[in-house]
Design a protein around this motif. Structure first.
Motif, PDB file in Angstrom:
ATOM      1  N   TYR A 185       0.871  -1.174   0.000  1.00  0.00           N
ATOM      2  CA  TYR A 185       0.000   0.000   0.000  1.00  0.00           C
ATOM      3  C   TYR A 185       0.908   1.224   0.000  1.00  0.00           C
ATOM      4  O   TYR A 185       1.929   1.246   0.686  1.00  0.00           O
ATOM      5  CB  TYR A 185      -0.878   0.036   1.254  1.00  0.00           C
TER       6      TYR A 185
ATOM      7  N   LYS B 283      -0.677   8.563  -1.324  1.00  0.00           N
ATOM      8  CA  LYS B 283      -0.753   9.499  -2.452  1.00  0.00           C
ATOM      9  C   LYS B 283      -0.354  10.915  -2.065  1.00  0.00           C
ATOM     10  O   LYS B 283      -0.217  11.764  -2.934  1.00  0.00           O
ATOM     11  CB  LYS B 283      -2.182   9.560  -3.005  1.00  0.00           C
TER      12      LYS B 283
ATOM     13  N   TYR C 252      -3.440   3.671  -1.203  1.00  0.00           N
ATOM     14  CA  TYR C 252      -3.981   2.768  -2.228  1.00  0.00           C
ATOM     15  C   TYR C 252      -3.126   1.512  -2.334  1.00  0.00           C
ATOM     16  O   TYR C 252      -1.936   1.514  -2.033  1.00  0.00           O
ATOM     17  CB  TYR C 252      -4.051   3.464  -3.578  1.00  0.00           C
TER      18      TYR C 252
ATOM     19  N   TYR D 257      -1.250  -0.906  -4.670  1.00  0.00           N
ATOM     20  CA  TYR D 257      -0.639  -0.811  -6.000  1.00  0.00           C
ATOM     21  C   TYR D 257      -1.228  -1.861  -6.949  1.00  0.00           C
ATOM     22  O   TYR D 257      -1.539  -1.566  -8.092  1.00  0.00           O
ATOM     23  CB  TYR D 257       0.875  -0.982  -5.881  1.00  0.00           C
TER      24      TYR D 257
ATOM     25  N   ASN E 144      -4.181  -3.346  -6.820  1.00  0.00           N
ATOM     26  CA  ASN E 144      -5.560  -2.988  -7.174  1.00  0.00           C
ATOM     27  C   ASN E 144      -5.599  -1.859  -8.191  1.00  0.00           C
ATOM     28  O   ASN E 144      -6.374  -1.902  -9.145  1.00  0.00           O
ATOM     29  CB  ASN E 144      -6.348  -2.588  -5.935  1.00  0.00           C
ATOM     30  N   LYS E 145      -4.767  -0.840  -7.978  1.00  0.00           N
ATOM     31  CA  LYS E 145      -4.779   0.336  -8.850  1.00  0.00           C
ATOM     32  C   LYS E 145      -4.263   0.029 -10.254  1.00  0.00           C
ATOM     33  O   LYS E 145      -4.814   0.500 -11.244  1.00  0.00           O
ATOM     34  CB  LYS E 145      -3.939   1.446  -8.221  1.00  0.00           C
TER      35      LYS E 145
ATOM     36  N   ASN F 222      -8.265  -3.411 -10.690  1.00  0.00           N
ATOM     37  CA  ASN F 222      -9.361  -2.493 -11.024  1.00  0.00           C
ATOM     38  C   ASN F 222      -9.494  -2.232 -12.523  1.00  0.00           C
ATOM     39  O   ASN F 222     -10.608  -2.264 -13.047  1.00  0.00           O
ATOM     40  CB  ASN F 222      -9.229  -1.186 -10.250  1.00  0.00           C
TER      41      ASN F 222
END
Length: 88
Positions: free
Chosen positions: A21, A24, A55, A57, A59-60, A64
Motif C-alpha cells: 500500500y 498518495k 492505495y 498498488y 488494485n490500482k 481495477n
C-alpha cells in the motif's frame, strides 16, 4: 481463474511494489505491506495521513482496470502489467 485470487500469493511473496500500500500525499514515501490504520481507522500509523490517501498498488494498476474495462483500453494495460511484471 480470477485475478483477485492471485493477490494473496503476491502478498505472501512480498512482491514489490504489487504487494504494498502506498500513500498518495505529496512528498510522502509511506509504504506498507498491510493496511495499518489503528483501532479508530483515522490515520496511518506510519505517516499520519488519512486512509483515503492510501492505495493498493496491485488494485490500482492491475485488478481495477481489468475489472472495469475487461480486455480493452486500460484493462489491456492491466493484463499486460500482470503478464510482464508479475508473472514473468
Amino acid at each position: 481463474n480470477r485475478v483477485g485470487e492471485l493477490y494473496s500469493l503476491i502478498r505472501f511473496l512480498h512482491m514489490d511494489p504489487f504487494a504494498y500500500y502506498f500513500c498518495k500525499a505529496k512528498n510522502c514515501d509511506c509504504q506498507s505491506l498491510s493496511w495499518q490504520f489503528g483501532r479508530m481507522q483515522r490515520a496511518c500509523m506510519e505517516c499520519q495521513h488519512p486512509p483515503m490517501s492510501h492505495y493498493s498498488y496491485f488494485n490500482k494498476m492491475v485488478m481495477n482496470p481489468i475489472t472495469r474495462y475487461g480486455y480493452v483500453g486500460d484493462g489491456r494495460k492491466g493484463l499486460l502489467t500482470l503478464k510482464n511484471d508479475v508473472l514473468n
